[in-house]
Design a protein around this motif. Sequence first.
Motif, PDB file in Angstrom:
ATOM      1  N   ASP A   1      30.058 -15.457  -9.793  1.00  0.00           N
ATOM      2  CA  ASP A   1      30.690 -16.683  -9.291  1.00  0.00           C
ATOM      3  C   ASP A   1      29.649 -17.748  -8.966  1.00  0.00           C
ATOM      4  O   ASP A   1      29.931 -18.945  -9.071  1.00  0.00           O
ATOM      5  CB  ASP A   1      31.563 -16.477  -8.037  1.00  0.00           C
ATOM      6  N   CYS A   2      28.442 -17.331  -8.508  1.00  0.00           N
ATOM      7  CA  CYS A   2      27.385 -18.299  -8.209  1.00  0.00           C
ATOM      8  C   CYS A   2      26.952 -19.016  -9.485  1.00  0.00           C
ATOM      9  O   CYS A   2      27.312 -18.615 -10.589  1.00  0.00           O
ATOM     10  CB  CYS A   2      26.200 -17.617  -7.538  1.00  0.00           C
ATOM     11  N   VAL A   3      26.151 -20.057  -9.323  1.00  0.00           N
ATOM     12  CA  VAL A   3      25.888 -20.983 -10.420  1.00  0.00           C
ATOM     13  C   VAL A   3      24.530 -20.714 -11.087  1.00  0.00           C
ATOM     14  O   VAL A   3      23.497 -20.779 -10.420  1.00  0.00           O
ATOM     15  CB  VAL A   3      25.927 -22.438  -9.923  1.00  0.00           C
ATOM     16  N   PRO A   4      24.514 -20.453 -12.385  1.00  0.00           N
ATOM     17  CA  PRO A   4      23.250 -20.366 -13.124  1.00  0.00           C
ATOM     18  C   PRO A   4      22.741 -21.778 -13.438  1.00  0.00           C
ATOM     19  O   PRO A   4      23.487 -22.626 -13.927  1.00  0.00           O
ATOM     20  CB  PRO A   4      23.633 -19.651 -14.427  1.00  0.00           C
ATOM     21  N   LEU A   5      21.465 -22.005 -13.168  1.00  0.00           N
ATOM     22  CA  LEU A   5      20.834 -23.283 -13.480  1.00  0.00           C
ATOM     23  C   LEU A   5      19.671 -23.031 -14.428  1.00  0.00           C
ATOM     24  O   LEU A   5      18.789 -22.221 -14.134  1.00  0.00           O
ATOM     25  CB  LEU A   5      20.313 -23.958 -12.213  1.00  0.00           C
ATOM     26  N   GLY A   6      19.673 -23.719 -15.557  1.00  0.00           N
ATOM     27  CA  GLY A   6      18.599 -23.566 -16.522  1.00  0.00           C
ATOM     28  C   GLY A   6      17.875 -24.881 -16.756  1.00  0.00           C
ATOM     29  O   GLY A   6      18.497 -25.954 -16.734  1.00  0.00           O
ATOM     30  N   PHE A   7      16.563 -24.804 -16.984  1.00  0.00           N
ATOM     31  CA  PHE A   7      15.721 -25.989 -17.139  1.00  0.00           C
ATOM     32  C   PHE A   7      14.744 -25.771 -18.287  1.00  0.00           C
ATOM     33  O   PHE A   7      14.112 -24.714 -18.379  1.00  0.00           O
ATOM     34  CB  PHE A   7      14.919 -26.254 -15.862  1.00  0.00           C
ATOM     35  N   VAL A   8      14.602 -26.774 -19.143  1.00  0.00           N
ATOM     36  CA  VAL A   8      13.628 -26.724 -20.226  1.00  0.00           C
ATOM     37  C   VAL A   8      12.829 -28.019 -20.241  1.00  0.00           C
ATOM     38  O   VAL A   8      13.411 -29.113 -20.267  1.00  0.00           O
ATOM     39  CB  VAL A   8      14.309 -26.519 -21.596  1.00  0.00           C
ATOM     40  N   ASP A   9      11.519 -27.896 -20.198  1.00  0.00           N
ATOM     41  CA  ASP A   9      10.605 -29.022 -20.372  1.00  0.00           C
ATOM     42  C   ASP A   9      10.133 -28.991 -21.822  1.00  0.00           C
ATOM     43  O   ASP A   9       9.270 -28.179 -22.181  1.00  0.00           O
ATOM     44  CB  ASP A   9       9.414 -28.892 -19.417  1.00  0.00           C
ATOM     45  N   PRO A  10      10.672 -29.848 -22.694  1.00  0.00           N
ATOM     46  CA  PRO A  10      10.312 -29.790 -24.116  1.00  0.00           C
ATOM     47  C   PRO A  10       8.930 -30.349 -24.418  1.00  0.00           C
ATOM     48  O   PRO A  10       8.412 -30.124 -25.509  1.00  0.00           O
ATOM     49  CB  PRO A  10      11.403 -30.641 -24.773  1.00  0.00           C
ATOM     50  N   VAL A  11       8.340 -31.059 -23.473  1.00  0.00           N
ATOM     51  CA  VAL A  11       7.022 -31.646 -23.685  1.00  0.00           C
ATOM     52  C   VAL A  11       5.919 -30.624 -23.424  1.00  0.00           C
ATOM     53  O   VAL A  11       5.006 -30.431 -24.226  1.00  0.00           O
ATOM     54  CB  VAL A  11       6.826 -32.894 -22.798  1.00  0.00           C
ATOM     55  N   HIS A  12       6.021 -29.931 -22.273  1.00  0.00           N
ATOM     56  CA  HIS A  12       4.990 -28.971 -21.884  1.00  0.00           C
ATOM     57  C   HIS A  12       5.385 -27.527 -22.201  1.00  0.00           C
ATOM     58  O   HIS A  12       4.657 -26.597 -21.848  1.00  0.00           O
ATOM     59  CB  HIS A  12       4.681 -29.107 -20.395  1.00  0.00           C
ATOM     60  N   ARG A  13       6.537 -27.355 -22.832  1.00  0.00           N
ATOM     61  CA  ARG A  13       7.036 -26.034 -23.205  1.00  0.00           C
ATOM     62  C   ARG A  13       7.047 -25.076 -22.025  1.00  0.00           C
ATOM     63  O   ARG A  13       6.403 -24.015 -22.028  1.00  0.00           O
ATOM     64  CB  ARG A  13       6.239 -25.459 -24.375  1.00  0.00           C
ATOM     65  N   ALA A  14       7.788 -25.472 -21.024  1.00  0.00           N
ATOM     66  CA  ALA A  14       7.974 -24.654 -19.826  1.00  0.00           C
ATOM     67  C   ALA A  14       9.468 -24.544 -19.555  1.00  0.00           C
ATOM     68  O   ALA A  14      10.259 -25.408 -19.944  1.00  0.00           O
ATOM     69  CB  ALA A  14       7.262 -25.273 -18.634  1.00  0.00           C
ATOM     70  N   ILE A  15       9.857 -23.460 -18.863  1.00  0.00           N
ATOM     71  CA  ILE A  15      11.268 -23.216 -18.583  1.00  0.00           C
ATOM     72  C   ILE A  15      11.455 -22.772 -17.138  1.00  0.00           C
ATOM     73  O   ILE A  15      10.521 -22.300 -16.482  1.00  0.00           O
ATOM     74  CB  ILE A  15      11.856 -22.137 -19.524  1.00  0.00           C
ATOM     75  N   GLY A  16      12.677 -22.912 -16.654  1.00  0.00           N
ATOM     76  CA  GLY A  16      13.048 -22.414 -15.343  1.00  0.00           C
ATOM     77  C   GLY A  16      14.472 -21.898 -15.359  1.00  0.00           C
ATOM     78  O   GLY A  16      15.318 -22.401 -16.094  1.00  0.00           O
ATOM     79  N   LEU A  17      14.751 -20.876 -14.546  1.00  0.00           N
ATOM     80  CA  LEU A  17      16.093 -20.310 -14.431  1.00  0.00           C
ATOM     81  C   LEU A  17      16.327 -19.949 -12.973  1.00  0.00           C
ATOM     82  O   LEU A  17      15.517 -19.232 -12.377  1.00  0.00           O
ATOM     83  CB  LEU A  17      16.217 -19.067 -15.315  1.00  0.00           C
ATOM     84  N   SER A  18      17.423 -20.454 -12.399  1.00  0.00           N
ATOM     85  CA  SER A  18      17.663 -20.260 -10.970  1.00  0.00           C
ATOM     86  C   SER A  18      19.106 -19.882 -10.686  1.00  0.00           C
ATOM     87  O   SER A  18      20.029 -20.295 -11.388  1.00  0.00           O
ATOM     88  CB  SER A  18      17.310 -21.542 -10.198  1.00  0.00           C
ATOM     89  N   HIS A  19      19.264 -19.096  -9.617  1.00  0.00           N
ATOM     90  CA  HIS A  19      20.564 -18.662  -9.109  1.00  0.00           C
ATOM     91  C   HIS A  19      20.911 -19.537  -7.919  1.00  0.00           C
ATOM     92  O   HIS A  19      20.154 -19.633  -6.957  1.00  0.00           O
ATOM     93  CB  HIS A  19      20.470 -17.195  -8.700  1.00  0.00           C
ATOM     94  N   SER A  20      22.088 -20.191  -7.986  1.00  0.00           N
ATOM     95  CA  SER A  20      22.453 -21.163  -6.958  1.00  0.00           C
ATOM     96  C   SER A  20      23.841 -20.857  -6.409  1.00  0.00           C
ATOM     97  O   SER A  20      24.851 -21.338  -6.927  1.00  0.00           O
ATOM     98  CB  SER A  20      22.408 -22.587  -7.552  1.00  0.00           C
ATOM     99  N   GLY A  21      23.898 -20.040  -5.348  1.00  0.00           N
ATOM    100  CA  GLY A  21      25.130 -19.911  -4.569  1.00  0.00           C
ATOM    101  C   GLY A  21      25.239 -21.111  -3.638  1.00  0.00           C
ATOM    102  O   GLY A  21      24.451 -22.056  -3.732  1.00  0.00           O
TER     103      GLY A  21
END
Length: 304
Positions: free
Chosen positions: A154-174
Amino acid sequence: MMRRLSGNCFDKEVFTMEKDISIKRIGKKRSICIEEKNGVPFLTFPSFSDIPWILHGFSTRLGGVSEGELYSMNLSFTRGDEPERVRENYRRIAGAVGFDVNDMVFSYQTHTNHVRVVTEADRGKGYGRERDYKDVDGMVTNVPGLVLVTFYADCVPLGFVDPVHRAIGLSHSGWRGTVSDIAGVTVETMKREYGTDPADVLAIIGPSICRTCYEVSEDVVACIRENYPEKMWPLLFDTKENGKYQLDLWEVCRQNMIRAGILPEHISVTDLCTCCNPDFLFSHRASGGRRGNLAAFLEIRRKV
């Protein structure tokens, strides 16, 4: 062979792989694709799929071997399932999405806004090796071949992609992580570690509970009032006659991303609610807590 159901991946109304399941979408705009490989369905966002060096996916509750209230793609080792069933589920979802189970790095979710910088030394933690960290609800990396894994029902998945520096992030957001702005903390961590410009970031808000299903009490809304200006309150929650509120976690997360500097046009928001689709996705609220876990996966491919 992988296929996107219904050709354009958006207008499949009944999923029939294991049993007839009607899928309810929110609104008219379609943001999530339902894909399938080797009998295992999973979800993707076109905005991430269009990046050739990114691999991502969200599990459903179908395509696995778990039984009973954990039926069938349970990805939690802590909800009473047989460990070997869970491992088989991971092997199946990994085969469908296209990653190696030995490359996974698990979060350790406790509803904080703590974000871990994941390095090569973390490969396999949570699945093949014990985690030597706790209280990690978000992860970032720029290491190819590491699969970030976070968990949901039920909590919210948050995904992030930096296409310039080729970095990513993934977070759990209740709701706690949302009001403590884990989205902003994740972006700030990417900025500090990799030189990320938030204006370059592409972001997704994944399958989770919708505003109509998410009734909360005064203590939760009090936190919203403390952290967001009054003019925004109607955008974020509705007040009910019974003293409760309907909170829009999707919109709060979207506003957090915008405040962090991500452009609104770079944010893709789910059109699938976990609670509206309890036969297709695990929902804590719809099941009264008798459920397994979904997972989100995000990886920088080793080779393109």
